[in-house]
Design an enzyme around this catalytic site. Structure first.
Site, mmCIF file in Angstrom:
data_model
loop_
_atom_site.group_PDB
_atom_site.id
_atom_site.type_symbol
_atom_site.label_atom_id
_atom_site.label_comp_id
_atom_site.label_asym_id
_atom_site.label_seq_id
_atom_site.Cartn_x
_atom_site.Cartn_y
_atom_site.Cartn_z
ATOM 1 N N LYS A 32 0.847 -1.134 0.000
ATOM 2 C CA LYS A 32 0.090 0.058 0.062
ATOM 3 C C LYS A 32 1.008 1.284 -0.115
ATOM 4 C CE LYS A 32 -2.503 1.606 3.515
ATOM 5 N NZ LYS A 32 -2.111 3.144 3.683
ATOM 6 N N ASP A 59 -3.113 4.344 -2.289
ATOM 7 C CA ASP A 59 -4.196 4.895 -1.242
ATOM 8 C C ASP A 59 -4.317 6.367 -1.507
ATOM 9 O OD1 ASP A 59 -5.902 4.996 1.041
ATOM 10 O OD2 ASP A 59 -4.345 4.465 2.333
ATOM 11 N N LYS A 61 -7.439 7.906 -1.835
ATOM 12 C CA LYS A 61 -8.742 8.337 -1.485
ATOM 13 C C LYS A 61 -9.306 9.557 -2.212
ATOM 14 C CE LYS A 61 -8.092 7.079 3.233
ATOM 15 N NZ LYS A 61 -6.442 6.791 3.402
ATOM 16 N N ASP A 64 -13.800 14.292 -5.745
ATOM 17 C CA ASP A 64 -13.951 15.405 -6.181
ATOM 18 C C ASP A 64 -15.204 15.329 -7.240
ATOM 19 O OD1 ASP A 64 -13.379 18.047 -7.605
ATOM 20 O OD2 ASP A 64 -11.466 17.601 -7.258
ATOM 21 N N THR A 119 -11.960 6.257 10.395
ATOM 22 C CA THR A 119 -12.027 5.909 11.700
ATOM 23 C C THR A 119 -11.546 7.023 12.548
ATOM 24 O OG1 THR A 119 -9.914 5.026 11.188
ATOM 25 C CG2 THR A 119 -11.610 3.203 11.228
ATOM 26 N N GLN A 190 -3.678 2.479 17.027
ATOM 27 C CA GLN A 190 -4.803 1.690 16.829
ATOM 28 C C GLN A 190 -5.583 1.409 18.038
ATOM 29 O OE1 GLN A 190 -5.947 1.485 13.769
ATOM 30 N NE2 GLN A 190 -4.177 1.092 12.636
ATOM 31 N N ARG A 211 3.005 -1.070 10.851
ATOM 32 C CA ARG A 211 4.022 -1.570 11.733
ATOM 33 C C ARG A 211 4.390 -2.763 12.013
ATOM 34 N NH1 ARG A 211 1.414 3.640 14.702
ATOM 35 N NH2 ARG A 211 -0.367 2.607 13.554
HETATM 36 O O1 C5P Z 1 1.018 0.596 11.133
HETATM 37 P P1 C5P Z 1 -0.528 0.176 10.914
HETATM 38 O O2 C5P Z 1 -0.587 -1.401 10.716
HETATM 39 O O3 C5P Z 1 -1.410 0.449 12.015
HETATM 40 O O4 C5P Z 1 -0.978 0.765 9.502
HETATM 41 C C1 C5P Z 1 -2.231 0.617 9.304
HETATM 42 C C2 C5P Z 1 -2.247 1.286 7.558
HETATM 43 O O5 C5P Z 1 -3.792 1.327 7.414
HETATM 44 C C3 C5P Z 1 -2.012 2.628 7.782
HETATM 45 O O6 C5P Z 1 -1.534 3.087 6.507
HETATM 46 C C4 C5P Z 1 -3.148 3.674 7.938
HETATM 47 O O7 C5P Z 1 -3.114 4.908 7.511
HETATM 48 C C5 C5P Z 1 -4.242 2.609 7.409
HETATM 49 N N1 C5P Z 1 -5.739 2.681 7.742
HETATM 50 C C6 C5P Z 1 -6.007 2.515 9.286
HETATM 51 N N2 C5P Z 1 -7.230 2.408 9.529
HETATM 52 C C7 C5P Z 1 -8.175 2.962 8.666
HETATM 53 C C8 C5P Z 1 -7.854 3.176 7.226
HETATM 54 C C9 C5P Z 1 -6.512 3.135 6.746
HETATM 55 O O8 C5P Z 1 -5.153 1.943 9.766
HETATM 56 N N3 C5P Z 1 -9.568 3.056 8.899
#
Ligand code: C5P
Length: 232
Positions: A32, A59, A61, A64, A119, A190, A211
């Protein structure tokens, strides 16, 4: 329908992403790439990663007027990406235009996924700032149905919502689910997280993992652990 692990490459520069990729030998990955890397490095970064044989979820998003989104999607389709996304808030005509722009002359196209409510938007903010007064779960479910009606392939959602989305939009409608952590991991920022194995159980089609892989001591091992838990 292929289940797959998508690695969120939240790196700031081409050097960092290339250094990360160099740790993998012949593995073909699904990556991604977000706004930060795309805006700093330009479309060339996509071409270089594709040359290495990896798949790309771009990604960006988009949101427009339909005509602008259609033309922008035409450009993205030519970059040979595998998946991209729009905000469902752009409405059905915008999503239909996105799909049209993305479809190449030979009828092929990348997968197109919708973002429902971010989110980071709480029900309170949605009511106060956007004057949307329905419960947030209903808004998300309604946006998912709009994406389905528009002909899109799926939505980004929590693994917790994957079953509900499949029940209302069909088993073939894809759920792309971030918020994944190994049982032993720190959650970071998260809040509602699931392991790859739990996400599989919930019916997620793709997990997006950042991560837990990119920040691991051994990134290749962490990636393989994810694949083993999620794909089997
Ligand atoms: O590092 P981590 O596993 O938290 O990364 C999750 C990825 O998914 C990041 O690029 C984050 O921006 C994306 N994302 C998210 N939650 C969402 C939409 C996208 O964590 N609702």
């Amino acid at each position: 329908m292929g289940k797959d692990v998508i690695i969120a490459c939240d790196f700031n520069s081409k050097e960092e992403v290339m250094k990360f990729l160099s740790k993998f030998e012949d593995e073909s990955l699904y990556l991604k790439i977000g706004m930060e890397l795309f805006y700093s490095e330009g479309p060339q970064i996509i071409k270089e990663i594709k040359k290495q044989g990896h798949k790309i979820f771009l990604d960006l998003k988009l949101h427009d007027i339909p005509n602008t989104v259609m033309k922008a999607m035409r450009v993205l389709a030519d970059l040979d990406i595998d998946m991209c996304n729009v905000h469902a808030a752009g409405t059905i005509p915008m999503m239909e235009a996105a799909l049209k722009g993305l479809t190449r002359e030979d009828g092929t196209r990348p997968l197109l996924i919708a973002v429902t409510q971010l989110t980071s938007t709480s029900e309170e903010t949605m009511k106060k700032d956007l004057l949307i007064n329905e419960p947030i779960e209903e808004v998300v479910s309604h946006y998912a149905k709009n994406a389905k009606i528009s002909g899109l392939d799926g939505i980004v959602c929590s693994p917790l919502e994957a079953k509900g989305v499949h029940d209302s939009c069909g088993a073939q409608f894809l759920t792309i689910t971030p918020g994944i952590r190994f049982a032993t991991d720190d959650k970071g920022d998260q809040t509602r997280v699931m392991t790859p194995a739990q996400a599989k159980e919930m019916g997620s089609d793709y997990i997006v993992v950042g991560r837990p892989i990119t920040g691991a001591e051994n990134v290749v091992e962490a990636y393989r652990r994810c694949v083993k838990e999620f794909v089997g």
